[in-house]
Design an enzyme around this catalytic site. Structure first.
Site, short mmCIF file in Angstrom:
data_model
loop_
_atom_site.label_atom_id
_atom_site.label_comp_id
_atom_site.label_asym_id
_atom_site.label_seq_id
_atom_site.Cartn_x
_atom_site.Cartn_y
_atom_site.Cartn_z
CB ALA A 66 -1.03 0.05 1.12
N GLY A 111 0.36 -4.93 1.35
CA GLY A 111 -0.74 -5.01 0.36
C GLY A 111 -0.64 -5.92 -0.83
CD GLU A 114 -2.58 -7.37 3.27
OE1 GLU A 114 -2.34 -6.23 3.20
OE2 GLU A 114 -3.20 -7.62 4.42
CD GLU A 134 1.40 -5.50 6.33
OE1 GLU A 134 2.01 -6.23 6.57
OE2 GLU A 134 0.26 -5.43 5.16
N1 COA Z 1 4.66 3.13 -0.64
C1 COA Z 1 5.15 4.20 -1.31
N2 COA Z 1 6.20 4.40 -1.76
C2 COA Z 1 6.94 3.29 -2.03
C3 COA Z 1 6.66 2.01 -1.43
C4 COA Z 1 5.49 2.15 -0.55
N3 COA Z 1 4.95 1.06 -0.17
N4 COA Z 1 7.54 1.02 -1.46
C5 COA Z 1 8.59 1.77 -2.13
N5 COA Z 1 8.34 3.11 -2.49
C6 COA Z 1 9.06 4.07 -3.17
C7 COA Z 1 10.20 4.59 -2.23
O1 COA Z 1 9.69 5.56 -1.39
C8 COA Z 1 11.09 5.26 -3.44
O2 COA Z 1 10.52 6.63 -3.61
P1 COA Z 1 11.32 7.83 -4.06
O3 COA Z 1 12.35 7.41 -5.30
O4 COA Z 1 10.81 9.05 -4.17
O5 COA Z 1 12.48 7.93 -2.88
C9 COA Z 1 10.83 4.35 -4.79
O6 COA Z 1 9.53 3.78 -4.35
C10 COA Z 1 11.81 3.31 -4.74
O7 COA Z 1 11.93 2.48 -3.49
P2 COA Z 1 13.42 2.63 -2.63
O8 COA Z 1 13.12 2.21 -1.25
O9 COA Z 1 14.33 3.60 -3.06
O10 COA Z 1 13.99 1.30 -3.28
P3 COA Z 1 15.02 0.17 -2.84
O11 COA Z 1 15.32 -0.79 -3.98
O12 COA Z 1 16.20 0.64 -2.04
O13 COA Z 1 14.22 -0.64 -1.75
C11 COA Z 1 12.11 -1.87 -0.92
C12 COA Z 1 12.89 -1.40 -2.30
C13 COA Z 1 10.89 -2.60 -1.75
C14 COA Z 1 12.77 -2.90 -0.15
C15 COA Z 1 11.64 -0.39 -0.29
O14 COA Z 1 11.20 0.34 -0.90
C16 COA Z 1 10.63 -0.95 0.95
O15 COA Z 1 10.91 -1.67 1.79
N6 COA Z 1 9.51 -0.52 0.70
C17 COA Z 1 8.16 -0.51 1.58
C18 COA Z 1 7.71 -1.88 1.78
C19 COA Z 1 6.72 -2.12 2.65
O16 COA Z 1 6.88 -1.77 4.00
N7 COA Z 1 5.41 -2.23 2.16
C20 COA Z 1 4.44 -2.54 3.01
C21 COA Z 1 3.31 -1.43 3.04
S1 COA Z 1 1.86 -1.73 3.49
#
Ligand code: COA
Length: 258
Positions: A66, A111, A114, A134
């Site tokens: 999400a 999400g 999910e 989460e």
């Molecule tokens: N919501 C909003 N933005 C997200 C996102 C999310 N769930 N997951 C990634 N992004 C965005 C990042 O903020 C980043 O934006 P930016 O370029 O403006 O900084 C962009 O996507 C790229 O992500 P980044 O974190 O820089 O890439 P990475 O390769 O270093 O890491 C992940 C990738 C997926 C490991 C990391 O983004 C992450 O842990 N995301 C959150 C996952 C999460 O907890 N999801 C559950 C949400 S309910």
């Protein structure tokens, strides 16, 4: 036929492919994306697609979750509405008349995991990483994860995944029963396309009946479980840990939980 900004829908030979297309956000889904997904599934049903494939655009992500930026300041009623929308989309995959397949081509967190859980079948590329992450944002899974994960992998593993927010690679996910197949990254699309074509060639009504009957196994308390989950999930919005967990993610720093 695509008419949406953040998803694509292609229907060919009775197979609908829905691609979440926000690669700059690793395909994280916001309200517009969820709404578009709902409309796209309705369109696929109207066009009598027999199989739906869900995947993410680009090489890195299926759906990274999400949209955390959107969620970070939600009030409880706003979170409740967002949870309801997420549930509606997950339910639409679960109750689509024919089989739905998640082609998990990369990150599937929160999400995203999910939505994959709501599909009938899950195929992961070797690059995939899955998790109900989460907890580290100060919340819990809110789009069916607490209920569907336990049903799929069993109670103990579900608790481990949800409590620790562990991120598991495709092979481990396969061993847990979280995904049915793992294939080389560059073979995922072809593998899933063959699977979808095989399913589309099966007798339509029998396949739909099979799905309906198998879905029945999960009936019983699922609805009340999902309602319970929605209530709990949205009640966490506004807590210190939810604000801090999401703010820390957006600011790219470690969270300081209470
Ligand atoms: N919501 C909003 N933005 C997200 C996102 C999310 N769930 N997951 C990634 N992004 C965005 C990042 O903020 C980043 O934006 P930016 O370029 O403006 O900084 C962009 O996507 C790229 O992500 P980044 O974190 O820089 O890439 P990475 O390769 O270093 O890491 C992940 C990738 C997926 C490991 C990391 O983004 C992450 O842990 N995301 C959150 C996952 C999460 O907890 N999801 C559950 C949400 S309910």
């Amino acid at each position: 036929m695509s008419e949406w900004d953040t998803i694509r829908l292609e229907i060919e030979d009775d197979v609908a492919t829905l691609t979440v297309d926000r690669p700059d956000r690793l395909n994280a889904v916001n309200v517009a994306t969820l709404t578009a997904m709902k409309e796209a599934l309705a369109e696929a049903a109207e066009q009598e697609a027999q199989v739906v494939v869900l995947t993410g655009a680009g090489e890195d992500a299926f759906v990274a979750g999400a949209d955390i930026g959107y969620m970070q300041d939600l009030s409880t009623p706003e979170a409740q509405a967002y949870a309801e929308l997420g549930h509606e989309v997950a339910d639409a995959f679960e109750t689509f008349p024919g089989p739905t397949i998640a082609a998990i081509n990369g990150y599937a967190f929160g999400g995203g995991c999910e939505l994959a859980l709501a599909c009938d079948l899950r195929v992961a590329s070797e690059n995939a990483v899955l998790g109900q992450t989460e907890i580290d944002l100060g919340i819990v899974p809110g789009w069916g994860g607490t209920q569907r994960l336990a049903r799929l992998v069993g109670d103990e593993l579900a608790r481990r995944l949800v409590f620790f927010g562990e991120r598991v690679d495709a092979q481990d996910a396969h061993e847990m029963g979280l995904v049915g197949d793992v294939v080389a990254h560059d073979q995922l699309d072809g593998y899933v396309a063959d699977m979808a074509a095989d399913l589309a060639a099966k007798p339509t009504y029998a396949l739909e009946a099979a799905k309906e009957a198998l879905n029945q196994v999960q009936e019983g308390d699922l609805d009340s479980g999902l309602r319970y989950e929605r209530r709990l999930w949205s009640s966490l919005f506004g807590t210190h840990d939810q604000r801090e967990g999401m703010e820390a993610f957006v600011e790219d720093r470690e969270p300081e939980f209470e």
